[in-house]
Write a protein that holds these residues in place. Structure first.
Motif, PDB file in Angstrom:
ATOM      1  N   PRO A 104     -20.464  84.138 108.960  1.00 47.51           N
ATOM      2  CA  PRO A 104     -19.215  83.388 109.116  1.00 47.51           C
ATOM      3  C   PRO A 104     -19.178  82.524 110.368  1.00 47.51           C
ATOM      4  O   PRO A 104     -18.621  81.418 110.354  1.00 47.51           O
ATOM      5  CB  PRO A 104     -18.136  84.473 109.148  1.00 47.51           C
ATOM      6  CG  PRO A 104     -18.829  85.748 109.382  1.00 47.51           C
ATOM      7  CD  PRO A 104     -20.211  85.597 108.859  1.00 47.51           C
ATOM      8  N   ILE A 105     -19.788  82.995 111.449  1.00 56.23           N
ATOM      9  CA  ILE A 105     -19.784  82.209 112.679  1.00 56.23           C
ATOM     10  C   ILE A 105     -20.645  80.957 112.528  1.00 56.23           C
ATOM     11  O   ILE A 105     -20.298  79.885 113.024  1.00 56.23           O
ATOM     12  CB  ILE A 105     -20.231  83.074 113.876  1.00 56.23           C
ATOM     13  CG1 ILE A 105     -19.140  84.109 114.189  1.00 56.23           C
ATOM     14  CG2 ILE A 105     -20.514  82.221 115.108  1.00 56.23           C
ATOM     15  CD1 ILE A 105     -19.509  85.120 115.244  1.00 56.23           C
ATOM     16  N   VAL A 106     -21.769  81.074 111.839  1.00 51.76           N
ATOM     17  CA  VAL A 106     -22.598  79.891 111.565  1.00 51.76           C
ATOM     18  C   VAL A 106     -21.819  78.888 110.723  1.00 51.76           C
ATOM     19  O   VAL A 106     -21.869  77.674 110.964  1.00 51.76           O
ATOM     20  CB  VAL A 106     -23.911  80.286 110.858  1.00 51.76           C
ATOM     21  CG1 VAL A 106     -24.602  79.065 110.251  1.00 51.76           C
ATOM     22  CG2 VAL A 106     -24.852  80.972 111.833  1.00 51.76           C
ATOM     23  N   CYS A 107     -21.080  79.373 109.739  1.00 47.63           N
ATOM     24  CA  CYS A 107     -20.261  78.499 108.896  1.00 47.63           C
ATOM     25  C   CYS A 107     -19.241  77.735 109.728  1.00 47.63           C
ATOM     26  O   CYS A 107     -19.099  76.506 109.597  1.00 47.63           O
ATOM     27  CB  CYS A 107     -19.574  79.331 107.821  1.00 47.63           C
ATOM     28  SG  CYS A 107     -18.529  78.382 106.680  1.00 47.63           S
ATOM     29  N   ILE A 108     -18.546  78.436 110.607  1.00 46.92           N
ATOM     30  CA  ILE A 108     -17.526  77.809 111.450  1.00 46.92           C
ATOM     31  C   ILE A 108     -18.169  76.836 112.436  1.00 46.92           C
ATOM     32  O   ILE A 108     -17.701  75.708 112.622  1.00 46.92           O
ATOM     33  CB  ILE A 108     -16.723  78.887 112.194  1.00 46.92           C
ATOM     34  CG1 ILE A 108     -15.887  79.705 111.202  1.00 46.92           C
ATOM     35  CG2 ILE A 108     -15.824  78.256 113.256  1.00 46.92           C
ATOM     36  CD1 ILE A 108     -15.286  80.965 111.797  1.00 46.92           C
ATOM     37  N   ALA A 120     -10.519  74.900 108.150  1.00 50.97           N
ATOM     38  CA  ALA A 120     -11.106  74.440 106.895  1.00 50.97           C
ATOM     39  C   ALA A 120     -12.245  75.342 106.452  1.00 50.97           C
ATOM     40  O   ALA A 120     -12.486  75.534 105.259  1.00 50.97           O
ATOM     41  CB  ALA A 120     -11.601  73.004 107.035  1.00 50.97           C
ATOM     42  N   ALA A 121     -12.962  75.907 107.412  1.00 48.30           N
ATOM     43  CA  ALA A 121     -14.140  76.728 107.110  1.00 48.30           C
ATOM     44  C   ALA A 121     -13.825  78.212 106.959  1.00 48.30           C
ATOM     45  O   ALA A 121     -14.632  78.948 106.396  1.00 48.30           O
ATOM     46  CB  ALA A 121     -15.189  76.545 108.207  1.00 48.30           C
ATOM     47  N   MET A 122     -12.666  78.668 107.441  1.00 49.06           N
ATOM     48  CA  MET A 122     -12.405  80.100 107.510  1.00 49.06           C
ATOM     49  C   MET A 122     -12.448  80.811 106.157  1.00 49.06           C
ATOM     50  O   MET A 122     -13.038  81.907 106.049  1.00 49.06           O
ATOM     51  CB  MET A 122     -11.079  80.372 108.217  1.00 49.06           C
ATOM     52  CG  MET A 122     -10.837  81.854 108.489  1.00 49.06           C
ATOM     53  SD  MET A 122     -12.165  82.606 109.510  1.00 49.06           S
ATOM     54  CE  MET A 122     -11.786  81.881 111.109  1.00 49.06           C
ATOM     55  N   LEU A 128     -18.383  84.433 102.824  1.00 48.30           N
ATOM     56  CA  LEU A 128     -19.777  84.704 103.155  1.00 48.30           C
ATOM     57  C   LEU A 128     -19.958  86.126 103.673  1.00 48.30           C
ATOM     58  O   LEU A 128     -20.949  86.791 103.359  1.00 48.30           O
ATOM     59  CB  LEU A 128     -20.273  83.690 104.189  1.00 48.30           C
ATOM     60  CG  LEU A 128     -20.543  82.292 103.628  1.00 48.30           C
ATOM     61  CD1 LEU A 128     -20.420  81.235 104.718  1.00 48.30           C
ATOM     62  CD2 LEU A 128     -21.928  82.252 102.990  1.00 48.30           C
ATOM     63  N   GLU A 129     -19.002  86.607 104.462  1.00 48.86           N
ATOM     64  CA  GLU A 129     -19.096  87.979 104.955  1.00 48.86           C
ATOM     65  C   GLU A 129     -18.861  88.974 103.832  1.00 48.86           C
ATOM     66  O   GLU A 129     -19.466  90.061 103.818  1.00 48.86           O
ATOM     67  CB  GLU A 129     -18.092  88.205 106.091  1.00 48.86           C
ATOM     68  CG  GLU A 129     -18.316  89.505 106.860  1.00 48.86           C
ATOM     69  CD  GLU A 129     -19.662  89.575 107.583  1.00 48.86           C
ATOM     70  OE1 GLU A 129     -20.131  90.707 107.832  1.00 48.86           O
ATOM     71  OE2 GLU A 129     -20.242  88.511 107.903  1.00 48.86           O
ATOM     72  N   MET A 130     -18.005  88.648 102.880  1.00 49.62           N
ATOM     73  CA  MET A 130     -17.828  89.507 101.700  1.00 49.62           C
ATOM     74  C   MET A 130     -19.133  89.611 100.910  1.00 49.62           C
ATOM     75  O   MET A 130     -19.528  90.705 100.478  1.00 49.62           O
ATOM     76  CB  MET A 130     -16.719  88.947 100.806  1.00 49.62           C
ATOM     77  CG  MET A 130     -15.324  89.026 101.395  1.00 49.62           C
ATOM     78  SD  MET A 130     -14.101  88.250 100.277  1.00 49.62           S
ATOM     79  CE  MET A 130     -12.662  88.180 101.340  1.00 49.62           C
ATOM     80  N   ALA A 247     -24.532  77.694 106.818  1.00 46.89           N
ATOM     81  CA  ALA A 247     -24.605  76.421 107.536  1.00 46.89           C
ATOM     82  C   ALA A 247     -24.247  75.250 106.625  1.00 46.89           C
ATOM     83  O   ALA A 247     -23.519  74.335 107.021  1.00 46.89           O
ATOM     84  CB  ALA A 247     -26.004  76.230 108.114  1.00 46.89           C
ATOM     85  N   VAL A 248     -24.763  75.267 105.411  1.00 43.79           N
ATOM     86  CA  VAL A 248     -24.507  74.171 104.475  1.00 43.79           C
ATOM     87  C   VAL A 248     -23.030  74.134 104.087  1.00 43.79           C
ATOM     88  O   VAL A 248     -22.418  73.059 104.024  1.00 43.79           O
ATOM     89  CB  VAL A 248     -25.408  74.300 103.239  1.00 43.79           C
ATOM     90  CG1 VAL A 248     -24.989  73.315 102.152  1.00 43.79           C
ATOM     91  CG2 VAL A 248     -26.861  74.061 103.620  1.00 43.79           C
ATOM     92  N   ALA A 249     -22.442  75.292 103.828  1.00 43.46           N
ATOM     93  CA  ALA A 249     -21.017  75.334 103.485  1.00 43.46           C
ATOM     94  C   ALA A 249     -20.167  74.762 104.614  1.00 43.46           C
ATOM     95  O   ALA A 249     -19.267  73.945 104.386  1.00 43.46           O
ATOM     96  CB  ALA A 249     -20.593  76.762 103.171  1.00 43.46           C
ATOM     97  N   GLY A 250     -20.446  75.189 105.842  1.00 44.25           N
ATOM     98  CA  GLY A 250     -19.683  74.684 106.972  1.00 44.25           C
ATOM     99  C   GLY A 250     -19.830  73.185 107.143  1.00 44.25           C
ATOM    100  O   GLY A 250     -18.853  72.477 107.428  1.00 44.25           O
ATOM    101  N   ALA A 251     -21.056  72.695 106.954  1.00 42.84           N
ATOM    102  CA  ALA A 251     -21.300  71.258 107.104  1.00 42.84           C
ATOM    103  C   ALA A 251     -20.537  70.454 106.051  1.00 42.84           C
ATOM    104  O   ALA A 251     -19.930  69.427 106.362  1.00 42.84           O
ATOM    105  CB  ALA A 251     -22.802  70.980 107.002  1.00 42.84           C
ATOM    106  N   ILE A 252     -20.572  70.928 104.814  1.00 44.12           N
ATOM    107  CA  ILE A 252     -19.854  70.225 103.736  1.00 44.12           C
ATOM    108  C   ILE A 252     -18.359  70.199 104.023  1.00 44.12           C
ATOM    109  O   ILE A 252     -17.703  69.155 103.913  1.00 44.12           O
ATOM    110  CB  ILE A 252     -20.134  70.911 102.383  1.00 44.12           C
ATOM    111  CG1 ILE A 252     -21.603  70.727 101.987  1.00 44.12           C
ATOM    112  CG2 ILE A 252     -19.216  70.348 101.296  1.00 44.12           C
ATOM    113  CD1 ILE A 252     -22.025  71.580 100.802  1.00 44.12           C
ATOM    114  N   LEU A 253     -17.818  71.350 104.396  1.00 46.73           N
ATOM    115  CA  LEU A 253     -16.376  71.447 104.657  1.00 46.73           C
ATOM    116  C   LEU A 253     -15.954  70.605 105.854  1.00 46.73           C
ATOM    117  O   LEU A 253     -14.812  70.140 105.929  1.00 46.73           O
ATOM    118  CB  LEU A 253     -15.988  72.906 104.867  1.00 46.73           C
ATOM    119  CG  LEU A 253     -16.126  73.802 103.629  1.00 46.73           C
ATOM    120  CD1 LEU A 253     -16.096  75.268 104.026  1.00 46.73           C
ATOM    121  CD2 LEU A 253     -15.030  73.503 102.610  1.00 46.73           C
TER     122      LEU A 253
END
Length: 353
Positions: A104-108, A120-122, A128-130, A247-253
């Motif tokens: 989750p931290i990488v996503c954020i 937006a990323a939360m 992702l943690e689930m 990382a990809v999810a966070g970047a897209i968001l």
């Protein structure tokens, strides 16, 4: 044995040839990373006349503590205790039992790196943690890796039974995608849909599942016919794919362009594979008490690991090489916004548990 398919031809995270894995990295970058403690990360500023960059210090420990607290609060709110009680208790037991919260931290961090907001990323970060919690629950089952200890506590199936652990894992996976779809706010539907597709692909039969199948197929054979390419295939899928999805999810968001998305994809592949290399080293150099999980289990199960294949010291060298390559993908981004991911790579390389 052929573990590979045309659908996922990457063996090395950056498509380097096999022979280049242990070539010395760029000397300046290598020295920069080796002398950068995981608790701080230099932020490159203006270059001096002598060519040496100014450096400020990024407080990685404070950043992680803050983000972990925020993520934990969001996870608790995303999965309230309700009926059926036993299944929800099982789900919450694994989801809220601590952990590094790296995905989750990488996503954020990836979202904020490209100009997006944490809010937006939360939902995706929680999802992702689930998914990560589900994978650990199923990994620990007797039919899989057969581990009774996770994060210093009894594994989920030990506490709630195998049936409940399987069902709770399925429920977490379903809740993850539901949470992205219903809780993401202020993001174009097309981007949310793309994130769902990326996560599904990277945890499915071309991602995490592929790595787990290959790992089970190789287990107990002593690695007599398993080489570095096959070992990397397993962990690029089983371990690195989760970080890639983050990382990809966070970047897209966050609104990244395609070139930025691909650079973050490469960063996360290197960082994810590095995580596994370091994990293998810790498994043979630390105690169960120090790690909070059963150590030496791969050795006892006669499974192939990086230290077993190339030795502890070369494994450490390889982790440093991957660290360099991961951080090279962040060059050109805003140094302040890239600092968390730079420091995270150092943390993964130098962690002691």
């Amino acid at each position: 044995m052929n573990l590979y398919t045309n659908s996922y031809s990457l063996l090395h995270p950056l498509k380097h040839s096999f022979k280049s894995f242990f070539f010395p990295p760029n000397a300046a970058a290598f020295q920069f990373i080796l002398h950068s403690p995981y608790s701080s990360s230099p932020r490159h500023q203006e270059t001096h006349e002598k060519g040496k960059p100014q450096q400020n210090q990024f407080d990685f420990k404070a950043y992680m503590l803050e983000k972990i607290k925020i993520v934990n609060h969001a996870l608790d709110a995303a999965l309230p205790l309700t009926n059926p009680i036993k299944i929800h208790e099982s789900m919450r037991y694994s989801l809220l039992s601590g952990g590094k919260r790296i995905c989750p931290i990488v996503c954020i961090a990836a979202c904020e790196l490209v100009g997006g907001d944490e809010s937006a990323a939360m939902p995706s970060a929680c999802a992702l943690e689930m998914i990560h919690a589900m994978s650990l629950m199923h990994d620990d089952l007797p039919c899989m890796d057969n581990d009774d200890l996770r994060r210093g506590k009894p594994s989920n199936h030990v506490v709630f039974g195998e049936n409940a652990a399987v069902l709770a894992g399925y429920a977490l996976l379903a809740r993850a995608f539901e949470h992205i779809a219903t809780a993401t706010d202020g993001v174009a539907p097309a981007k949310v849909l793309r994130v769902i597709g990326e996560l599904a692909r990277l945890i499915g039969p071309e991602g995490v599942v592929a790595g787990q199948v290959a790992d089970l197929k190789c287990g107990g054979r002593g690695g007599l016919d398993i080489g570095l390419e096959e070992l990397e295939y397993i962990h690029l899928h089983k371990t690195a794919a989760s970080l890639e999805a983050s990382a990809v999810a966070g970047a897209i968001l966050g609104g990244a362009c395609e070139e930025e998305i691909e650079r973050l994809r490469k960063y996360s592949r290197c960082a994810g594979l590095m995580f596994q290399v370091v994990d293998d080293v810790l498994d043979v150099t630390k105690s169960s008490e120090e790690l909070g999980k059963t150590c030496g289990k791969d050795l006892m199960g006669n499974k192939m690991t990086f230290p077993k294949l190339i030795g502890v010291e070369r494994s450490r060298e390889y982790a440093n090489k991957l660290n360099v390559e991961a951080q090279e993908q962040l060059i050109g981004f805003d140094p302040d916004k890239a600092a968390p991911l730079m420091a995270l790579a150092n943390y993964i390389a130098q962690r002691q548990r």
